[in-house]
Design a protein around this motif. Structure first.
Motif, short mmCIF file in Angstrom:
data_model
loop_
_atom_site.label_atom_id
_atom_site.label_comp_id
_atom_site.label_asym_id
_atom_site.label_seq_id
_atom_site.Cartn_x
_atom_site.Cartn_y
_atom_site.Cartn_z
N ILE A 3 0.85 -1.19 0.00
CA ILE A 3 0.00 0.00 0.00
C ILE A 3 0.88 1.24 0.00
O ILE A 3 1.78 1.37 0.84
CB ILE A 3 -0.94 0.01 1.22
N GLN A 4 0.66 2.14 -0.95
CA GLN A 4 1.40 3.38 -1.05
C GLN A 4 0.57 4.50 -0.42
O GLN A 4 -0.43 4.92 -0.99
CB GLN A 4 1.67 3.72 -2.52
N ARG A 5 0.96 4.94 0.75
CA ARG A 5 0.24 5.98 1.47
C ARG A 5 0.75 7.34 1.04
O ARG A 5 1.95 7.56 0.93
CB ARG A 5 0.46 5.77 2.96
N HIS A 6 -0.18 8.27 0.75
CA HIS A 6 0.21 9.63 0.44
C HIS A 6 -0.91 10.57 0.83
O HIS A 6 -2.07 10.19 0.90
CB HIS A 6 0.55 9.80 -1.05
N GLY A 7 -0.55 11.81 1.11
CA GLY A 7 -1.57 12.79 1.43
C GLY A 7 -1.00 13.98 2.16
O GLY A 7 0.20 14.07 2.42
N LEU A 8 -1.89 14.87 2.45
CA LEU A 8 -1.53 16.14 3.08
C LEU A 8 -2.60 16.47 4.10
O LEU A 8 -3.78 16.50 3.79
CB LEU A 8 -1.49 17.22 1.99
N SER A 9 -2.18 16.67 5.34
CA SER A 9 -3.14 17.10 6.36
C SER A 9 -2.78 18.52 6.77
O SER A 9 -1.61 18.90 6.80
CB SER A 9 -3.14 16.16 7.56
N VAL A 10 -3.82 19.29 7.06
CA VAL A 10 -3.65 20.71 7.36
C VAL A 10 -4.40 21.06 8.62
O VAL A 10 -5.54 20.62 8.82
CB VAL A 10 -4.18 21.58 6.21
N GLY A 11 -3.76 21.86 9.45
CA GLY A 11 -4.43 22.42 10.61
C GLY A 11 -4.32 23.94 10.54
O GLY A 11 -3.25 24.47 10.23
N ILE A 12 -5.42 24.63 10.77
CA ILE A 12 -5.41 26.10 10.74
C ILE A 12 -6.02 26.60 12.04
O ILE A 12 -7.17 26.30 12.34
CB ILE A 12 -6.20 26.65 9.54
N ASP A 13 -5.24 27.31 12.81
CA ASP A 13 -5.71 27.92 14.05
C ASP A 13 -5.63 29.43 13.90
O ASP A 13 -4.69 29.95 13.31
CB ASP A 13 -4.84 27.49 15.24
N ARG A 14 -6.62 30.12 14.44
CA ARG A 14 -6.65 31.58 14.35
C ARG A 14 -6.77 32.16 15.76
O ARG A 14 -7.65 31.77 16.53
CB ARG A 14 -7.83 32.02 13.50
N ILE A 15 -5.88 33.07 16.07
CA ILE A 15 -5.94 33.82 17.33
C ILE A 15 -5.93 35.29 16.95
O ILE A 15 -4.91 35.80 16.48
CB ILE A 15 -4.76 33.47 18.25
N GLU A 16 -7.10 35.94 17.08
CA GLU A 16 -7.31 37.31 16.62
C GLU A 16 -6.93 37.40 15.15
O GLU A 16 -7.53 36.73 14.34
CB GLU A 16 -6.58 38.30 17.52
N ASP A 17 -5.96 38.22 14.79
CA ASP A 17 -5.61 38.35 13.38
C ASP A 17 -4.38 37.54 12.99
O ASP A 17 -3.81 37.71 11.92
CB ASP A 17 -5.40 39.82 13.00
N LYS A 18 -3.97 36.60 13.85
CA LYS A 18 -2.81 35.76 13.56
C LYS A 18 -3.27 34.34 13.23
O LYS A 18 -4.17 33.80 13.86
CB LYS A 18 -1.86 35.73 14.75
N PHE A 19 -2.61 33.77 12.23
CA PHE A 19 -2.92 32.41 11.81
C PHE A 19 -1.72 31.51 12.04
O PHE A 19 -0.58 31.91 11.85
CB PHE A 19 -3.27 32.38 10.32
N PHE A 20 -2.01 30.28 12.44
CA PHE A 20 -1.00 29.27 12.63
C PHE A 20 -1.42 28.08 11.76
O PHE A 20 -2.47 27.49 12.00
CB PHE A 20 -0.89 28.87 14.10
N ILE A 21 -0.62 27.79 10.75
CA ILE A 21 -0.95 26.73 9.81
C ILE A 21 0.08 25.61 9.95
O ILE A 21 1.28 25.86 9.95
CB ILE A 21 -0.95 27.26 8.36
N THR A 22 -0.41 24.38 10.08
CA THR A 22 0.48 23.23 10.14
C THR A 22 0.17 22.29 8.98
O THR A 22 -1.01 22.08 8.65
CB THR A 22 0.33 22.46 11.47
N LYS A 28 4.29 10.53 -1.81
CA LYS A 28 4.46 11.32 -3.03
C LYS A 28 3.11 11.97 -3.34
O LYS A 28 2.11 11.29 -3.58
CB LYS A 28 4.89 10.43 -4.19
N LEU A 29 3.09 13.31 -3.34
CA LEU A 29 1.84 14.03 -3.57
C LEU A 29 1.48 14.09 -5.05
O LEU A 29 2.35 14.08 -5.91
CB LEU A 29 1.94 15.45 -3.01
N ASP A 58 5.70 19.50 8.52
CA ASP A 58 6.32 18.23 8.88
C ASP A 58 6.44 17.42 7.59
O ASP A 58 5.46 16.87 7.09
CB ASP A 58 5.47 17.48 9.90
N ALA A 59 7.64 17.39 7.03
CA ALA A 59 7.87 16.68 5.77
C ALA A 59 8.79 15.47 5.99
O ALA A 59 9.48 15.04 5.07
CB ALA A 59 8.47 17.64 4.76
N THR A 60 8.77 14.92 7.19
CA THR A 60 9.67 13.81 7.49
C THR A 60 9.34 12.55 6.68
O THR A 60 10.21 11.71 6.48
CB THR A 60 9.65 13.46 9.00
N GLU A 61 8.09 12.43 6.19
CA GLU A 61 7.69 11.28 5.38
C GLU A 61 7.39 11.67 3.94
O GLU A 61 6.80 10.89 3.19
CB GLU A 61 6.49 10.59 6.00
#
Length: 66
Positions: A3-22, A28-29, A58-61
């Motif tokens: 099985i060839q696993r691939h994908g992209l997960s995203v987290g978006i947090d907002r604190i007032e006017d600041k964004f934190f994206i993971t 292979k995308l 996090d691009a370790t994989e």
């Protein structure tokens, strides 16, 4: 059968006017992976004037693009 696993997960947090994206990138995308994530990020930032974001990737994989 391997099985060839691939994908992209995203987290978006907002604190007032600041964004934190993971991002966590695995395998292979494809163009479809990129096409799916771009509108989500644009929509999250569209309502904020002059958005600034802190990004952690996090691009370790990560194995590259198709």
């Amino acid at each position: 059968m391997e099985i060839q696993r691939h994908g992209l997960s995203v987290g978006i947090d907002r604190i007032e006017d600041k964004f934190f994206i993971t991002f966590r990138i695995v395998g292979k995308l494809t163009h479809d992976d990129y096409a799916a994530i771009t509108p989500m990020i644009a929509a999250a930032l569209s309502s904020v004037e002059d958005p600034k974001a802190n990004v952690l990737i996090d691009a370790t994989e990560f194995e590259g693009w198709e």
